[in-house]
Scaffold this active site. Structure first.
Site, short mmCIF file in Angstrom:
data_model
loop_
_atom_site.label_atom_id
_atom_site.label_comp_id
_atom_site.label_asym_id
_atom_site.label_seq_id
_atom_site.Cartn_x
_atom_site.Cartn_y
_atom_site.Cartn_z
N TRP A 130 0.83 -1.21 0.00
CA TRP A 130 0.00 0.00 0.00
C TRP A 130 0.87 1.26 0.00
O TRP A 130 0.73 2.15 -0.86
CB TRP A 130 -0.93 -0.01 1.21
CG TRP A 130 -1.83 1.20 1.34
CD1 TRP A 130 -2.02 2.20 0.42
CD2 TRP A 130 -2.68 1.53 2.45
NE1 TRP A 130 -2.92 3.13 0.89
CE2 TRP A 130 -3.35 2.74 2.13
CE3 TRP A 130 -2.94 0.92 3.67
CZ2 TRP A 130 -4.24 3.35 3.01
CZ3 TRP A 130 -3.85 1.52 4.53
CH2 TRP A 130 -4.49 2.72 4.20
N TYR A 151 -4.17 1.35 -4.67
CA TYR A 151 -2.96 1.90 -4.05
C TYR A 151 -2.21 2.75 -5.07
O TYR A 151 -1.40 2.25 -5.86
CB TYR A 151 -2.05 0.79 -3.55
CG TYR A 151 -2.67 -0.13 -2.50
CD1 TYR A 151 -3.76 0.27 -1.73
CD2 TYR A 151 -2.15 -1.40 -2.28
CE1 TYR A 151 -4.32 -0.57 -0.78
CE2 TYR A 151 -2.70 -2.25 -1.32
CZ TYR A 151 -3.79 -1.83 -0.58
OH TYR A 151 -4.34 -2.67 0.36
#
Length: 330
Positions: free
Chosen positions: A21, A57
């Site tokens: 992420w 992300y």
């Protein structure tokens, strides 16, 4: 490194998995692409063969970086875990929240997992990561507007085509898992879990143990606070989401740091960092298959991987738990 089977699937993953992420930059105050690639390669060199990412992300950035980092690496030596169902293009599904992309442009995030959308997302993820299959394909969040059966029929089709090896969910409760499992055999559920966020232990962990489902614990370091490096008054970069969360409120930062001070001598006795001790505790927890841990550069990645070398005796786990259960957050 230790490797663990995800449920009854044929997918085996490293107990410490690279969480991608932060390298996407989005909601983490940006990221350096070169450092991110080196972090992934350093992880693989240390036996962390599994990488967990998602299209959201960085709106494709994280998946692209993963693809770049894996160039020249034999595909069957790594496991690619990605997701679907959080879109920033279009307004179908359930509105999630408003945000900004890495360039500062306003975007609206929707949770949508209609069949054709899932199949399209899979193709885009394959393209970004420069691969022809995904080891574990996971719905990112429940979509209240699409029947669970429709969503997982799409995964069944993708599995039959060889584009995914196993199906998983994220942020599902036990009842939602049962519904999805009736369509396609689920390998796992990815959910938040850390020393200070153990709510899944009430219902979800027993269900997964009983039904042989893997649990991928995300945010095991509670987005950094369990490293001991976040002190009261810490200054965050612009765009960093953490100061808005419960654990980063001033009183809780102080309480968590007091707890960490109590277990730090144990970490030092093992020549380990607090983060390494926390990661090892996490993967020792009943029902937890994997700890997903992020790294922005190669050094962080190497330090994360070294957590596997720590051995915790039952009485040491009891010592940690005694202080942990006395910790009261507001």
């Amino acid at each position: 490194m230790e490797y663990r089977q995800l449920g009854e699937s044929n997918v085996k993953v490293s107990a410490i998995t690279f969480g991608a992420w932060a390298i996407g930059g989005w909601m983490w105050g940006g990221a350096e692409r070169k450092d991110a690639r080196e972090a992934i390669r350093a992880s693989i060199d240390k036996g962390v063969t599994s990488i967990d990412t998602a299209p959201i992300y960085g709106q494709g950035t994280s998946e692209e970086i993963v693809g770049e980092a894996l160039e020249g690496i034999q595909r069957d030596k790594v496991q690619l875990l990605t997701k679907f169902g959080m879109t920033w293009e279009g307004t179908k599904g359930t509105f999630g929240f408003s945000s900004t992309d890495n360039s500062g442009k306003a975007i609206d995030i929707y949770k949508y997992a209609g069949k054709e959308s899932v199949i399209r997302e899979c193709e885009e993820s394959l393209r970004r990561m420069k691969t022809d299959y995904i080891d574990l394909y996971q719905i990112h969040w429940p979509d209240a507007t699409t029947p669970i059966e429709e969503t997982f029929e799409a995964l069944l089709r993708l599995q039959e085509q060889g584009k995914i090896l196993a199906a998983g969910v994220c942020n599902y409760n036990a009842e939602q898992m049962k519904q999805a499992d009736a369509v396609i055999k689920l390998a796992s559920n990815q959910v938040p879990f850390s020393m200070v966020e153990r709510s899944i232990e009430k219902e979800l962990v027993p269900y997964c143990i009983e039904n042989n489902k893997g649990i991928l614990a995300y945010s095991p370091l509670q987005r950094g606070i369990l490293t001991g490096k976040i002190k009261p008054g810490h200054k965050f970069e612009a765009g960093d989401h953490r100061p808005t969360t419960k654990f980063y409120q001033p009183d809780n930062i102080a309480r968590i740091n007091a707890f960490l001070g109590l277990i730090k001598p144990l970490a030092e006795s093992k020549n380990a960092t607090l983060a390494q001790l926390v990661i090892r505790w996490t993967i020792e927890r009943p029902g937890i298959t994997v700890a997903l841990v992020g790294a922005r550069d190669a050094n962080q990645a190497i330090q994360n991987a070294k957590a596997i070398d720590i051995k915790l005796a039952p009485e040491e786990i009891d010592f940690i738990n005694k202080h942990l259960y006395a910790l009261s957050l507001v």
